[in-house]
Design a protein around this motif. Structure first.
Motif, PDB file in Angstrom:
ATOM      1  N   ASP A 109       0.832  -1.198   0.000  1.00 35.00           N
ATOM      2  CA  ASP A 109       0.000   0.000   0.000  1.00 35.00           C
ATOM      3  C   ASP A 109       0.870   1.252   0.000  1.00 35.00           C
ATOM      4  OD1 ASP A 109      -1.947   1.906   0.243  1.00 35.00           O
ATOM      5  OD2 ASP A 109      -2.746   1.183   2.153  1.00 35.00           O
ATOM      6  N   ARG A 110       0.853   1.978  -1.112  1.00 35.03           N
ATOM      7  CA  ARG A 110       1.595   3.236  -1.218  1.00 35.03           C
ATOM      8  C   ARG A 110       0.659   4.439  -1.248  1.00 35.03           C
ATOM      9  NH1 ARG A 110       6.606   5.074  -1.162  1.00 35.03           N
ATOM     10  NH2 ARG A 110       6.656   5.798  -3.322  1.00 35.03           N
ATOM     11  N   THR A 111      -0.613   4.243  -0.934  1.00 35.48           N
ATOM     12  CA  THR A 111      -1.544   5.368  -0.905  1.00 35.48           C
ATOM     13  C   THR A 111      -1.312   6.183   0.355  1.00 35.48           C
ATOM     14  OG1 THR A 111      -3.315   4.132   0.219  1.00 35.48           O
ATOM     15  CG2 THR A 111      -3.234   4.020  -2.187  1.00 35.48           C
ATOM     16  N   ILE A 112      -1.590   7.485   0.262  1.00 35.86           N
ATOM     17  CA  ILE A 112      -1.261   8.372   1.380  1.00 35.86           C
ATOM     18  C   ILE A 112      -2.395   9.310   1.767  1.00 35.86           C
ATOM     19  CG2 ILE A 112       1.234   8.353   0.939  1.00 35.86           C
ATOM     20  CD1 ILE A 112       0.853  11.016  -0.568  1.00 35.86           C
ATOM     21  N   ALA A 113      -3.439   9.418   0.973  1.00 33.46           N
ATOM     22  CA  ALA A 113      -4.445  10.458   1.210  1.00 33.46           C
ATOM     23  C   ALA A 113      -5.849   9.888   1.400  1.00 33.46           C
ATOM     24  CB  ALA A 113      -4.433  11.458   0.054  1.00 33.46           C
TER      25      ALA A 113
END
Length: 291
Positions: A109-113
């Protein structure tokens, strides 16, 4: 035994299920906000089904603005037991070609927002994600794909990026060579995490549209080529989905992977310390353990 109810979350290009009996669009109220769209409910081969277009009809939600919590909560409120995510992706492997499918079994998981949990201050919960998808559902998706004549790869690591831009060449090479990822997309996280928190069995069918930007013979992602491949993939995806009711059956035993019992020991906040407002919001997702 409980009754099977299959939830399909359709990604880019998959905006409906063919052949649903008594199909109707149902608006679901969720304490986590409005879902991406109304949910199409009906029956296929005698099995109840619910279809939710992840981006909304007309593709109005970007990956970062999809209301993931509301979507999973809405499916849970409708009585869904098994969720199959169908989504477009890029490939990091030459042997995983555009037009082929991957039954994902791991995520990075590289999502941040994005809001990634139903739990928080006032009701803390931790679920296991060592094995983030349901192997039983994965088996059904693989069988359905092969029966539909789809070239399908069982197992693969999905890199979830924030988007909405596609990868740089350096990122694409890193994900492929250093991190060992197999496919890349923008929407399976935090969706898979939330499904686990909601004690829903979850499987991810990744439909390959391109080779991202690493491939020396393909260069940068071409949106026109993606759209063209999406059309063919969407037809295959609907064929796969149409074969699932017969494979999963009407009577559903407890999940052998334990997905439907993920919260058995996950809530750490003492009952007397729990925030009543948050507990009320969790009534569908975690009502089994919170009362």
């Amino acid at each position: 035994m409980t009754q099977t109810k299959i939830g399909i979350i359709g990604g880019s290009g998959v905006y409906q299920i063919d052949g649903l009996q008594d199909a109707q669009w149902t608006r679901v109220e969720s304490p986590w906000g409005a879902p991406s769209d109304a949910v199409m409910t009906g029956r296929l081969d005698g099995i109840e089904m619910a279809f939710l277009p992840r981006h909304g009809r007309g593709h109005v939600h970007a990956p970062a603005t999809v209301p993931y919590r509301a979507n999973i909560d809405a499916l849970k409120r409708l009585g869904v037991t098994d969720v199959i995510s169908v989504s477009a992706c890029g490939s990091f492997r030459a042997e995983m070609a555009p037009g082929e499918f991957v039954i994902v079994d791991q995520f990075i998981d590289r999502t941040i927002a994005r809001d990634k949990s139903f739990f928080g201050t006032g009701c803390v919960g931790h679920v296991s994600l060592a094995h983030p998808v349901c192997a039983r559902l994965g088996d059904a998706c693989e069988t359905a794909a092969r029966a539909a004549g789809i070239t399908v790869h069982r197992g693969g690591t999905y890199l979830a990026m924030e988007g909405p831009q596609f990868s740089t060449l350096a990122e694409s090479r890193m994900y492929r060579e250093s991190w060992g990822c197999d496919v890349i997309g923008m929407t399976n996280m935090p969706e898979a995490k939330l499904a686990r928190e909601a004690e829903l069995c979850y499987a991810s069918v990744a439909m390959i549209t391109d080779y991202d930007s690493w491939h020396p013979d393909h260069g940068e992602v071409d949106i026109a080529e993606i759209v063209a491949t999406l059309t063919g993939n969407a037809d295959k995806g609907r064929d796969l989905v149409g074969r699932l009711p017969a494979l999963l059956g009407a009577d559903r035993a407890p999940c052998p992977c334990g997905c439907d019992r993920a919260l058995d020991h996950a809530i750490l906040t003492a009952p007397e310390a729990r925030d009543p407002a948050l507990v009320r919001k969790l009534n569908a997702v975690a009502g089994r353990v919170l009362g």
